[in-house]
Design a protein around this motif. Structure first.
Motif, PDB file in Angstrom:
ATOM      1  N   VAL A 204      38.463  44.961  46.764  1.00  0.00           N
ATOM      2  CA  VAL A 204      38.228  46.051  45.835  1.00  0.00           C
ATOM      3  C   VAL A 204      36.774  46.456  45.791  1.00  0.00           C
ATOM      4  O   VAL A 204      36.447  47.601  45.874  1.00  0.00           O
ATOM      5  CB  VAL A 204      38.519  45.510  44.303  1.00  0.00           C
ATOM      6  N   LYS A 206      34.880  46.483  48.513  1.00  0.00           N
ATOM      7  CA  LYS A 206      34.612  47.345  49.743  1.00  0.00           C
ATOM      8  C   LYS A 206      35.208  48.659  49.547  1.00  0.00           C
ATOM      9  O   LYS A 206      34.460  49.646  50.049  1.00  0.00           O
ATOM     10  CB  LYS A 206      35.259  46.645  50.861  1.00  0.00           C
ATOM     11  N   ALA A 207      36.365  48.446  48.890  1.00  0.00           N
ATOM     12  CA  ALA A 207      37.211  49.853  48.583  1.00  0.00           C
ATOM     13  C   ALA A 207      36.076  50.964  47.719  1.00  0.00           C
ATOM     14  O   ALA A 207      36.091  52.102  47.918  1.00  0.00           O
ATOM     15  CB  ALA A 207      38.389  49.563  48.001  1.00  0.00           C
ATOM     16  N   MET A 208      35.631  50.390  46.829  1.00  0.00           N
ATOM     17  CA  MET A 208      34.769  50.976  45.995  1.00  0.00           C
ATOM     18  C   MET A 208      33.456  51.483  46.698  1.00  0.00           C
ATOM     19  O   MET A 208      33.080  52.793  46.359  1.00  0.00           O
ATOM     20  CB  MET A 208      34.299  50.342  44.589  1.00  0.00           C
TER      21      MET A 208
END
Lengths: 255, 242
Positions: A204, A206-208
């Motif tokens: 999460v 990383k995705a942010m």
């Protein structure tokens, strides 16, 4: 999954600014919690019922929540009057019920019911997301607010992962018992959940980052001015001051 | 921008998991504007790792990464370019962390310094474009798998990227959702690398095909002669296939 049963609705109370509701719920419950006279507690109960009615909450859902609370209250009624020292009010066989104990149990019942009802009317009538933003606007640190929101978001994902693991155990014939094998399996399960949670957190985050997150959240929410907000604030302030002054007045008379 | 249209250029990039095996071994990979690459490779061959290295999420143990004409090494080199490359994660639940759809889609634009109104406008436009009107206030974790995938795509497109890195975008989607996504990809005027195992998806969306094996990446456009075994009714009778 936590279904936000009361959050969707079109009543006046639903349309009030969440910040006002959060603050008034807090102060109102504080006043009730600190009051002791029955007249105040009974009026508070009546006001809370009125708030629930104004919020047009589903009576069955409200009662369902109250039954949970009343379960605890029943326990208090079974223990406190029997164990609290003081003059005996009445006896059933060998059991003596003390009158201060009965009073205390009655106070606890009234207080908790009134507070729970008011929280249903004031806090449960907003989504968790709205509550998070309201708390943020009220000066609660960003980190805590986002901890709340992200916990709320991912607690279901974690629950699904838990269910998946439990299913995987069950289909292979796992039956919980009081033995080392069961304890060990449960320890593995919990350990696995932690591993999954931290892997999830990593992905999460990383995705942010990929979407330009650099540690600061920006909020979309804007609270629109609405004349009903002011009206509601005046109403709640009036009620709270009235309850508090009468309570203080009664207490000074008694002392 | 750079004159030769090279968007991504990896030279001798290796990546090894801490104390583990080498996943990427001296990879050279060039990606130019307009490319639509399909990446087909077995599980565990390092496709996702490759994407994460390109995004700067994982630091390669050796080699140079050139993106948009500049060598990128440190976190701060990657920050300004991340929004120009949209990475679609394998698991949409990793990507959607906000309570409501609109907040999630607006998260990227807000991070880019857009005003609330601009961010809302961009997000609404993106949702409309993907046929997700009316999804604004839906709760992200209550969406179906396919809807989650489309919303994740919206969160990326809202940042107006130039390149997409799609990690198994059609995985576990039903047929109608899959063809919807294929249509979207065909219509987008974007360059992308798409990881997939599904040949029907790849043949419709990719122009060139790459594969990975033993930590290497290589172009694999050859047609391979292969045989099929298949069963059908009255298959025992002599018949023709066209």
């Amino acid at each position: 999954m936590i279904p936000e049963v009361f959050a969707g609705g079109n009543s006046v109370i639903h349309s009030i600014d969440p910040r006002i509701k959060v603050v008034s719920a807090l102060v109102y419950s504080l006043v009730i919690a600190l009051s002791n006279s029955f007249i105040i507690l009974l009026s508070a109960l009546a006001i809370s019922v009125a708030l629930v009615m104004a919020a047009q909450l589903d009576t069955r859902e409200v009662l369902k929540r109250l039954t949970v609370l009343w379960g605890f209250i029943l326990l208090i009624w079974m223990l406190v009057p029997l164990t609290y020292p003081g003059a005996t009010l009445f006896r059933i066989g060998p059991l003596g019920f003390s009158s201060p104990g009965v009073f205390l149990a009655a106070q606890i019942s009234l207080k908790s019911t009134a507070i729970l009802l008011s929280l249903m009317a004031l806090l449960a009538t907003m989504s968790i997301a709205a509550m998070g933003h309201a708390l943020g606007c009220l000066g609660i640190p960003d980190k805590l607010v986002h901890l709340l929101l992200i916990t709320y978001r991912y607690v279901f994902v974690m629950e699904q992962e838990y269910q998946r693991l439990i299913r995987a155990m069950k289909i292979r014939g796992f039956k919980p018992g009081t033995n080392l094998h069961s304890y060990q399996s449960y320890a593995y399960l919990v350990g696995m959940l932690f591993v999954h949670a931290s892997a999830r957190a990593d992905r999460v985050s990383k995705a942010m980052k990929c979407r330009g997150f650099t540690g600061r959240f920006h909020s979309l929410r804007q609270f629109e001015p609405d004349p009903r907000n002011r009206l509601f604030t005046v109403f709640m302030v009036f009620i709270i001051i009235l309850l508090a002054t009468v309570e203080v007045w009664i207490q000074t008379i008694h002392s | 921008m750079d004159s030769d249209n090279t968007l991504i250029n990896l030279k001798g990039v290796s990546y090894r998991y801490p104390g583990g095996k080498t996943v990427l071994d001296q990879i050279d990979f060039k990606f130019t504007k307009g490319d639509r690459i399909g990446l087909v490779a077995p599980n565990g061959s390092g496709k996702t790792t490759l994407f994460h290295v390109i995004m700067g999420l994982l630091k390669p143990s050796s080699g140079t990464i050139e993106i948009f004409g500049k060598v990128r090494q440190k976190e701060k080199d990657f920050v300004p370019i991340r929004h120009r490359m949209g990475l679609l994660f394998q698991d949409a639940d990793d990507q959607l962390f906000s309570p409501t759809v609109i907040e999630d889609v607006a998260f990227g634009p807000l991070n880019l310094g857009k005003s609330k109104q601009e961010a809302l406008d961009i997000s609404r436009k993106t949702l409309d474009y993907l046929g997700l009107n009316g999804f604004e206030n839906r709760i992200t974790f209550k969406l179906s798998g396919g809807e989650k995938r489309l919303v994740s795509l919206a969160t990326i497109l809202a940042m107006q990227p130039e390149v997409l890195l799609l990690d198994e975008p059609t995985n576990a989607l039903d047929t109608s959702m899959k063809s919807r996504l294929i249509n979207i990809l065909q219509e987008l005027e974007l360059s992308y690398v798409l990881i997939s195992h599904e040949f029907d998806v790849l043949s419709k969306t990719a122009h060139a095909f790459y594969s990975m094996e033993g930590g290497k990446i290589f172009r694999d456009d050859r047609e391979h002669i292969h045989t099929h075994q298949h069963a059908h009714i009255i298959g025992r009778q002599p018949h023709k296939h066209v």
